[in-house]
Enzyme design. Structure first.
Site, PDB file in Angstrom:
ATOM      1  CG  ASP A   1      -2.030   0.996   1.152  1.00 17.74           C
ATOM      2  OD1 ASP A   1      -3.199   0.580   1.158  1.00 17.74           O
ATOM      3  OD2 ASP A   1      -1.742   2.220   1.104  1.00 17.74           O
TER       4      ASP A   1
ATOM      5  CG  HIS B   1      -8.755  -2.597  -1.994  1.00 15.86           C
ATOM      6  ND1 HIS B   1      -9.691  -1.938  -2.757  1.00 15.86           N
ATOM      7  CD2 HIS B   1      -8.561  -1.847  -0.887  1.00 15.86           C
ATOM      8  CE1 HIS B   1     -10.044  -0.817  -2.130  1.00 15.86           C
ATOM      9  NE2 HIS B   1      -9.386  -0.745  -0.993  1.00 15.86           N
TER      10      HIS B   1
ATOM     11  N   GLY C   1     -15.161   4.133   3.996  1.00 19.39           N
ATOM     12  CA  GLY C   1     -13.998   4.850   3.480  1.00 19.39           C
ATOM     13  C   GLY C   1     -13.333   4.203   2.282  1.00 19.39           C
TER      14      GLY C   1
HETATM   15  P1  DGP Z   1      -9.467   1.914   0.659  1.00 14.57           P
HETATM   16  O1  DGP Z   1      -9.427   3.252   1.338  1.00 14.57           O
HETATM   17  O2  DGP Z   1      -9.902   0.796   1.550  1.00 14.57           O
HETATM   18  O3  DGP Z   1     -10.225   1.972  -0.653  1.00 14.57           O
HETATM   19  O4  DGP Z   1      -7.948   1.583   0.307  1.00 14.57           O
HETATM   20  C1  DGP Z   1      -7.300   2.027  -0.823  1.00 14.57           C
HETATM   21  C2  DGP Z   1      -5.841   1.932  -0.549  1.00 14.57           C
HETATM   22  O5  DGP Z   1      -5.149   2.065  -1.781  1.00 14.57           O
HETATM   23  C3  DGP Z   1      -5.300   3.024   0.369  1.00 14.57           C
HETATM   24  O6  DGP Z   1      -4.839   2.440   1.577  1.00 14.57           O
HETATM   25  C4  DGP Z   1      -4.152   3.650  -0.412  1.00 14.57           C
HETATM   26  C5  DGP Z   1      -3.913   2.681  -1.545  1.00 14.57           C
HETATM   27  N1  DGP Z   1      -3.514   3.301  -2.787  1.00 14.57           N
HETATM   28  C6  DGP Z   1      -4.140   4.334  -3.414  1.00 14.57           C
HETATM   29  N2  DGP Z   1      -3.495   4.641  -4.557  1.00 14.57           N
HETATM   30  C7  DGP Z   1      -2.443   3.777  -4.648  1.00 14.57           C
HETATM   31  C8  DGP Z   1      -1.414   3.594  -5.610  1.00 14.57           C
HETATM   32  O7  DGP Z   1      -1.307   4.278  -6.637  1.00 14.57           O
HETATM   33  N3  DGP Z   1      -0.503   2.629  -5.352  1.00 14.57           N
HETATM   34  C9  DGP Z   1      -0.569   1.834  -4.232  1.00 14.57           C
HETATM   35  N4  DGP Z   1       0.379   0.918  -4.080  1.00 14.57           N
HETATM   36  N5  DGP Z   1      -1.539   1.979  -3.316  1.00 14.57           N
HETATM   37  C10 DGP Z   1      -2.461   2.938  -3.523  1.00 14.57           C
END
Ligand code: DGP
Length: 115
Positions: free
Chosen positions: A30, A101, A94
């Site tokens: 993440d 995921h 959120g």
């Molecule tokens: P949620 O808030 O549950 O939808 O989680 C989405 C997650 O995705 C958040 O913890 C941050 C992560 N995230 C957002 N954009 C990117 C990205 O471009 N790359 C990666 N590796 N993670 C990302």
């Protein structure tokens, strides 16, 4: 889906630190880690959220994803200390990326209940 961030990560169009792949899933770090280990497990095919994984196909996909997430946790050394697997669904939870995921979080004591 062309405009889906995680589909673009699956396609290799956006870089990510991939930690494990299976036939139909990918695990990557993440970008906004909330724990020493924070990995996202996603299906390669676009599914918006857990509520969209319906029927026998959805049942099998969710089973594989959870099992895969547990394997990732083991490989990242989280079994001894424990870890949390969580999926946010919709705005109250959120969810910010509309591609299913599972967050795999570990490496520190995690509070309960989540905020
Ligand atoms: P949620 O808030 O549950 O939808 O989680 C989405 C997650 O995705 C958040 O913890 C941050 C992560 N995230 C957002 N954009 C990117 C990205 O471009 N790359 C990666 N590796 N993670 C990302």
């Amino acid at each position: 889906m062309a405009d889906c961030l995680f589909c673009r990560i699956v396609a290799g169009e956006i870089p990510a630190t991939i930690v494990k792949r299976s036939e139909d899933a990918v695990a990557f770090r993440d970008i906004d880690a909330r724990a020493p280990t924070h990995v996202l497990v996603i299906p390669m095919a676009h599914v918006a959220a857990v509520r969209d994984a319906r029927g026998r196909e959805g049942e099998q996909l969710l089973g594989r994803l959870l099992q895969f997430a547990a394997e990732v946790a083991t490989e990242l050394g989280l079994d001894a200390g424990g870890y949390r697997i969580v999926t946010n669904t919709g705005k109250d939870a959120g969810q910010s990326v509309d591609h299913l995921h599972f967050h795999v979080l570990g490496g520190r004591k995690l509070g309960w209940p989540p905020g």
